[in-house]
Scaffold this active site. Structure first.
Site, PDB file in Angstrom:
ATOM      1  CG  HIS A 216      -0.176   0.063   2.522  1.00 21.12           C
ATOM      2  ND1 HIS A 216       0.372   1.220   3.034  1.00 21.12           N
ATOM      3  CD2 HIS A 216       0.131  -0.919   3.403  1.00 21.12           C
ATOM      4  CE1 HIS A 216       0.983   0.957   4.175  1.00 21.12           C
ATOM      5  NE2 HIS A 216       0.855  -0.330   4.429  1.00 21.12           N
TER       6      HIS A 216
ATOM      7  CD  GLU B 254       1.501  -5.532   8.067  1.00 22.66           C
ATOM      8  OE1 GLU B 254       1.789  -6.735   7.876  1.00 22.66           O
ATOM      9  OE2 GLU B 254       2.226  -4.592   7.701  1.00 22.66           O
TER      10      GLU B 254
END
Length: 254
Positions: free
Chosen positions: A23, A135
């Site tokens: 990201h 994550e």
């Protein structure tokens, strides 16, 4: 003379091309670079990307468009967190929505403090949210997702059907997911990816997930390749890799 080779050939139909993307810069990255303890701040829950992050998104979007990759992608898989979904739709989504457009937008105007116009889902690949590529879980509020109900209002054209729970039941405030557990989750995710019918797949995910997963795969590689695989992803960096089912390779070699 005995035939031997240091190279290998696999039929393309036995491989998948995957495009791993971390990201863009999030607000938690900025605060964490100043003080690592900031990652524990409740103010950073489900962190969104920064203005610099959106500039990184625009740059990568331009790159994948100019090199032709944007037209090849058959599926975009995204971790269901604000920063990854913003990155995914910004890079691989359509243009800004136009008046009278019937298709649901990939992102509504201003989602996640973006200050951006709505992003269209017209003429772009499907987007699928998958929890397995999230994550590292626990302790850091920036890694806790919002409800799927909320996400569906902000990202109407992303498919959330594979996510079972509306609220985040995976993130725990006092328990940090073990590194080996993240790596095992990543490898299981890639095994699942192999079962998909698409052959050109982009995955928009996170640094620790990528670091720990690729480190496990690198253990079977030549040291020079292992070193390359272990390099930490920069924000909004894209790397291309080939995914092969080793069971099929063994069959081919027999």
């Amino acid at each position: 003379m005995e035939a031997s080779s240091s190279t290998a050939l696999y039929p393309q139909r036995r491989c998948k091309n995957i495009y791993l993307v971390r990201h863009a810069q999030g607000i938690h990255n900025v605060e964490g670079d100043k003080d690592h303890s900031a990652y524990k701040s409740p103010a950073l829950v489900d962190a969104h990307i920064t203005p610099l992050g959106w500039s990184q998104v625009d740059y990568l979007r331009e790159h994948v468009t100019e090199c032709g990759l944007a037209k090849k992608i058959e599926l975009v898989i995204v971790s269901p967190l604000m920063r990854t979904m913003q990155t995914a739709v910004g890079v691989f989504g359509g243009e800004s929505c136009t008046d009278g457009e019937s298709a649901s937008p990939l992102m509504v105007e201003g989602a996640g403090h973006s200050g951006r116009q709505a992003i269209s889902s017209f003429n772009c690949p499907p987007f699928l949210a998958v929890e397995a590529c999230r994550e590292r879980l626990g302790v850091h509020p920036c890694d806790k997702r919002s409800s799927i109900t909320k996400y569906r209002t902000l990202f109407p054209a992303i498919d959330f059907s594979l996510i079972e729970n509306d609220e985040d039941v995976l993130w725990e405030p006092n328990v940090r997911e073990a590194i080996d557990t993240v790596a095992a989750r990543g490898m299981k995710f890639l095994d699942w990816l192999w079962t998909r019918e698409e052959n050109e797949i982009a995955i928009v995910t996170h640094s620790s997930f990528l670091d720990f997963t690729l480190n496990m795969y690198s253990k079977e590689c030549h040291p020079t390749i292992a070193e390359d695989m272990r390099k930490r992803f920069a924000n909004c960096e894209l790397r291309s890799m080939v995914l092969v089912d080793r069971r099929s390779v063994l069959v081919l070699l027999q």
